[in-house]
Design an enzyme around this catalytic site. Structure first.
Site, PDB file in Angstrom:
ATOM      1  N   TYR A 272       0.886  -1.395  -0.094  1.00 50.58           N
ATOM      2  CA  TYR A 272      -0.030   0.178  -0.034  1.00 50.58           C
ATOM      3  C   TYR A 272       0.841   1.103  -0.011  1.00 50.58           C
ATOM      4  O   TYR A 272       1.654   1.453   1.027  1.00 50.58           O
ATOM      5  CB  TYR A 272      -0.888   0.075   1.205  1.00 50.58           C
ATOM      6  CG  TYR A 272      -2.093  -1.123   1.286  1.00 50.58           C
ATOM      7  CD1 TYR A 272      -2.405  -1.838   0.098  1.00 50.58           C
ATOM      8  CD2 TYR A 272      -2.338  -1.608   2.513  1.00 50.58           C
ATOM      9  CE1 TYR A 272      -3.130  -2.959   0.450  1.00 50.58           C
ATOM     10  CE2 TYR A 272      -3.021  -2.685   2.475  1.00 50.58           C
ATOM     11  CZ  TYR A 272      -3.685  -3.469   1.489  1.00 50.58           C
ATOM     12  OH  TYR A 272      -4.441  -4.325   1.469  1.00 50.58           O
TER      13      TYR A 272
ATOM     14  N   HIS B 201      -0.188 -12.088   0.778  1.00 44.96           N
ATOM     15  CA  HIS B 201      -0.824 -10.903   0.243  1.00 44.96           C
ATOM     16  C   HIS B 201      -1.459 -11.381  -1.304  1.00 44.96           C
ATOM     17  O   HIS B 201      -0.596 -11.244  -2.055  1.00 44.96           O
ATOM     18  CB  HIS B 201      -0.254  -9.569   0.127  1.00 44.96           C
ATOM     19  CG  HIS B 201      -1.223  -8.331  -0.090  1.00 44.96           C
ATOM     20  ND1 HIS B 201      -0.730  -7.139   0.077  1.00 44.96           N
ATOM     21  CD2 HIS B 201      -2.627  -8.304  -0.398  1.00 44.96           C
ATOM     22  CE1 HIS B 201      -1.646  -6.466  -0.380  1.00 44.96           C
ATOM     23  NE2 HIS B 201      -2.602  -6.875  -0.411  1.00 44.96           N
TER      24      HIS B 201
END
Length: 321
Positions: A61, A126
């Site tokens: 992110y 992820h």
């Protein structure tokens, strides 16, 4: 009347109790528009003040910016480490995907440094559908178990969009190896397919985190970002539902949050936040739900509008960069 505290829910067999609303820190990485450090820190402080104890991030992110900002916010809390629960991820980076044992082992040290922490509570692979699921089973998860033994992570999780990735992995690892799954966009008004998986996850003793209750912007008055991978049909149905809510003086985002929060088998509903105002709105949705219950009438109308596109998903693989 006293405002109810945010409900705490158990996370599988971990012994952790998570606030029903979780703080998604991806927007702190300026993923959806730039966020100042002072706003990032203020939103973390306000979230904790209002009873949110779960914070989720990833090195992906904002190309590590989210972790750094969240780390500053958590440090500013000035409370004992045991009072909040932190989750970060590995395997997905700005440079691409790498689920090798070597990379994820290095990854935890980098993340701990950025977060200014000695350990994370949950460490998750992820978006595993982009890698080899067999590598995740045979190489990545054993590497994470070593990190658990070293005390750098307390629990292990996996995340991704297609629901079948979870059964694939959980059927192939020893029981109790994977503690948590994080699913997104599959428990909201327009798509509740995660519900079918909940009994299976319960038998495995796996905790469930559900993210994107607003379906990555579909269930908002502003509508989704340009890059949103939903079909034009799904986008226009969600837009019609948002307009209907607005005409009735209701907010589709609050309705969507309350829909997602009302299933107690989901430990926490993770929603991205980057301002004090957003934090307050999300917590208000939860406290109003606790006090007054769901708005059944508006919800029924919205569900009717979305019925033709119900449970329509999209292929994973759209890059959110």
């Amino acid at each position: 009347m006293a405002v109810p505290k945010l409900e705490m829910r158990p996370l599988g067999n971990t012994g952790l109790k998570l606030s029903s609303v979780g703080f998604g820190a991806s927007p702190l990485g300026s993923v959806f528009g730039s966020v100042s450090e002072s706003d990032a820190v203020a939103s973390v402080l306000e979230a904790f003040r209002l009873g949110i104890n779960f914070f989720d991030t990833s090195p992906y992110y904002g190309a590590t910016l989210s972790e750094k900002m969240l780390g500053k916010g958590l440090k500013a809390l000035g409370v004992p480490r045991s009072e909040y629960i932190v989750s970060t991820k590995c395997g997905r980076y700005r440079e691409g995907f790498d689920f090798s044992a070597e990379r994820v082992t290095k990854s935890i040290d980098e993340s701990l440094e950025r977060l200014q922490l000695d350990y994370v509570d949950i460490f998750q692979c992820h978006d595993i559908e982009f890698g080899s699921l067999d590598q995740v089973v045979n190489e990545t998860i054993p590497a994470l178990q070593k990190l658990k033994e070293a005390g750098k992570v307390r629990f292990i999780g996996i995340t991704g969009l297609p629901l079948e990735i979870f059964t694939y992995v959980l059927d192939r690892v020893p029981p109790g190896t994977v503690d948590v799954i994080l699913s997104y966009c599959h428990y909201s008004i327009n798509d509740s397919t995660l519900e079918d998986l909940l009994p299976y996850l319960k038998t495995k003793g796996v905790g469930v985190i559900s993210a994107s209750p607003l379906a990555m912007g579909l269930l908002t008055e502003f509508g989704p970002p340009e890059w949103h991978p939903a079909s034009p049909e799904l986008k226009s149905a969600c837009q019609a539902a948002a307009v209907y809510c607005k005409e009735k003086g209701k907010n589709i985002s609050k309705l969507a949050m309350q829909y997602s929060l009302s299933n107690k088998d989901i430990s926490t509903v993770l929603v991205g936040m980057n301002s004090v105002k957003q934090v307050e709105e999300n917590v208000a949705a939860a406290t109003e739900l606790a006090l007054f219950g769901k708005d059944h009438e508006t919800l029924a109308e919205v569900e009717a509008i979305l019925k033709p596109v119900k449970n329509q998903t999209w292929p994973s693989g759209i890059q959110r960069s």
